[in-house]
Design an enzyme around this catalytic site. Structure first.
Site, PDB file in Angstrom:
ATOM      1  N   TYR A   8      -6.602   1.423   2.072  1.00 51.69           N
ATOM      2  CA  TYR A   8      -6.461   1.071   0.652  1.00 51.69           C
ATOM      3  C   TYR A   8      -7.815   0.580   0.156  1.00 51.69           C
ATOM      4  O   TYR A   8      -8.807   0.577   0.907  1.00 51.69           O
ATOM      5  CB  TYR A   8      -5.375  -0.025   0.494  1.00 51.69           C
ATOM      6  CG  TYR A   8      -4.901  -0.247  -0.944  1.00 51.69           C
ATOM      7  CD1 TYR A   8      -5.008  -1.491  -1.537  1.00 51.69           C
ATOM      8  CD2 TYR A   8      -4.356   0.788  -1.689  1.00 51.69           C
ATOM      9  CE1 TYR A   8      -4.574  -1.707  -2.837  1.00 51.69           C
ATOM     10  CE2 TYR A   8      -3.924   0.582  -2.984  1.00 51.69           C
ATOM     11  CZ  TYR A   8      -4.027  -0.669  -3.552  1.00 51.69           C
ATOM     12  OH  TYR A   8      -3.598  -0.860  -4.836  1.00 51.69           O
ATOM     13  N   ARG A  14      -1.288  -2.591  -4.008  1.00 49.34           N
ATOM     14  CA  ARG A  14      -0.093  -1.976  -3.437  1.00 49.34           C
ATOM     15  C   ARG A  14      -0.066  -2.023  -1.910  1.00 49.34           C
ATOM     16  O   ARG A  14       0.910  -1.597  -1.308  1.00 49.34           O
ATOM     17  CB  ARG A  14       0.010  -0.513  -3.893  1.00 49.34           C
ATOM     18  CG  ARG A  14       0.405  -0.349  -5.354  1.00 49.34           C
ATOM     19  CD  ARG A  14       0.583   1.128  -5.683  1.00 49.34           C
ATOM     20  NE  ARG A  14       1.167   1.343  -7.004  1.00 49.34           N
ATOM     21  CZ  ARG A  14       2.478   1.284  -7.274  1.00 49.34           C
ATOM     22  NH1 ARG A  14       3.321   0.987  -6.299  1.00 49.34           N
ATOM     23  NH2 ARG A  14       2.934   1.490  -8.494  1.00 49.34           N
ATOM     24  N   TRP A 104      -3.278   0.124 -14.793  1.00 47.60           N
ATOM     25  CA  TRP A 104      -4.341  -0.447 -13.964  1.00 47.60           C
ATOM     26  C   TRP A 104      -5.650   0.338 -14.073  1.00 47.60           C
ATOM     27  O   TRP A 104      -6.722  -0.247 -14.028  1.00 47.60           O
ATOM     28  CB  TRP A 104      -3.904  -0.495 -12.503  1.00 47.60           C
ATOM     29  CG  TRP A 104      -2.680  -1.311 -12.283  1.00 47.60           C
ATOM     30  CD1 TRP A 104      -1.406  -0.849 -12.094  1.00 47.60           C
ATOM     31  CD2 TRP A 104      -2.591  -2.750 -12.228  1.00 47.60           C
ATOM     32  NE1 TRP A 104      -0.537  -1.918 -11.945  1.00 47.60           N
ATOM     33  CE2 TRP A 104      -1.247  -3.085 -12.022  1.00 47.60           C
ATOM     34  CE3 TRP A 104      -3.531  -3.782 -12.358  1.00 47.60           C
ATOM     35  CZ2 TRP A 104      -0.806  -4.408 -11.923  1.00 47.60           C
ATOM     36  CZ3 TRP A 104      -3.111  -5.102 -12.263  1.00 47.60           C
ATOM     37  CH2 TRP A 104      -1.769  -5.395 -12.043  1.00 47.60           C
TER      38      TRP A 104
END
Ligand code: QPN
Length: 199
Positions: A8, A14, A104
């Site tokens: 990530y 997330r 976002w």
């Protein structure tokens, strides 16, 4: 034990729910954080082109909630009965629906701020009241012990409070639940040790 690699950005975002589940279960994993600048090069190599992904002995699992549910099941935090598991999934999905509504990646700061403000001012209060009603006077959101729904509440509420300090002040029971999760020794240690990021 399989080799786990979580990929990530250098954000909670997330991926943080999976990091909490790894921390709580003491399962070793590679917490691989890519630079935003490298993403355009890496994106085409990722099935479905989105992160986080979890590689399990080379098998690629995508979708943050599928990864979370997989780890929660391995950790015993998915819910004790099929009905509790469904309730846990419903709460996780409800929180995720709200978090997913934030633009976002919006490039226009004005447009981004307008939507963020609208969500935090006009939508958040209803969600918080629904979660408050659902929790009631229980210790945990579902069942008699902690589940990944409680973790998800803590992870996402941390970002919401960064975006709007005081957002949850009218919901002391939700704040108490957040603190119960943060007080779990393995979670407290992770929060203390994790890289500091705003989101
Ligand atoms: C450029 C991308 C970015 O800034 N972020 C990605 C998404 C995100 C962030 C913080 N929370 N969060 C999130 C968490 C859970 C569910 C969800 F939909 C979203 C920050």
């Amino acid at each position: 034990m399989p080799h786990y690699k979580l990929t990530y950005f250098n954000l909670r975002g997330r991926a943080e729910i999976s990091r909490y589940l790894f921390a709580y279960s003491s399962i070793e994993y590679e917490d691989y954080r890519i630079e935003q600048a490298d993403w355009p090069k890496i994106k085409p190599t990722i099935p479905f082109g989105k992160i986080p992904i979890l590689e399990v002995d080379g098998v690629i699992l995508h979708q943050s909630l599928a990864i979370g549910r997989y780890l929660a099941r391995k950790t015993g935090l998915a819910g004790e009965t099929p009905l509790d598991q469904a309730l846990v999934d419903a709460i996780v999905a409800t929180i995720d629906d709200f978090m997913s509504a934030f633009p976002w990646a919006e490039k226009s700061p004005d447009k981004k701020q307008k939507v963020f403000n609208d969500l935090l001012t006009n939508t958040a209060p209803g969600l918080l009241q629904d979660l408050d009603n659902f929790l009631g006077d229980k210790e945990w959101l579902v069942g008699k012990s902690v589940t990944w729904a409680d973790f998800y509440w803590e992870v996402c509420s941390t970002t919401l409070l960064y975006l709007k300090p005081g957002l949850i002040d009218d919901h002391p029971k939700l704040l108490a639940l957040k603190n119960r999760v943060k007080a779990l020794p393995a979670i407290a240690t992770w929060i203390q040790q994790r890289p500091e990021t705003t989101l």
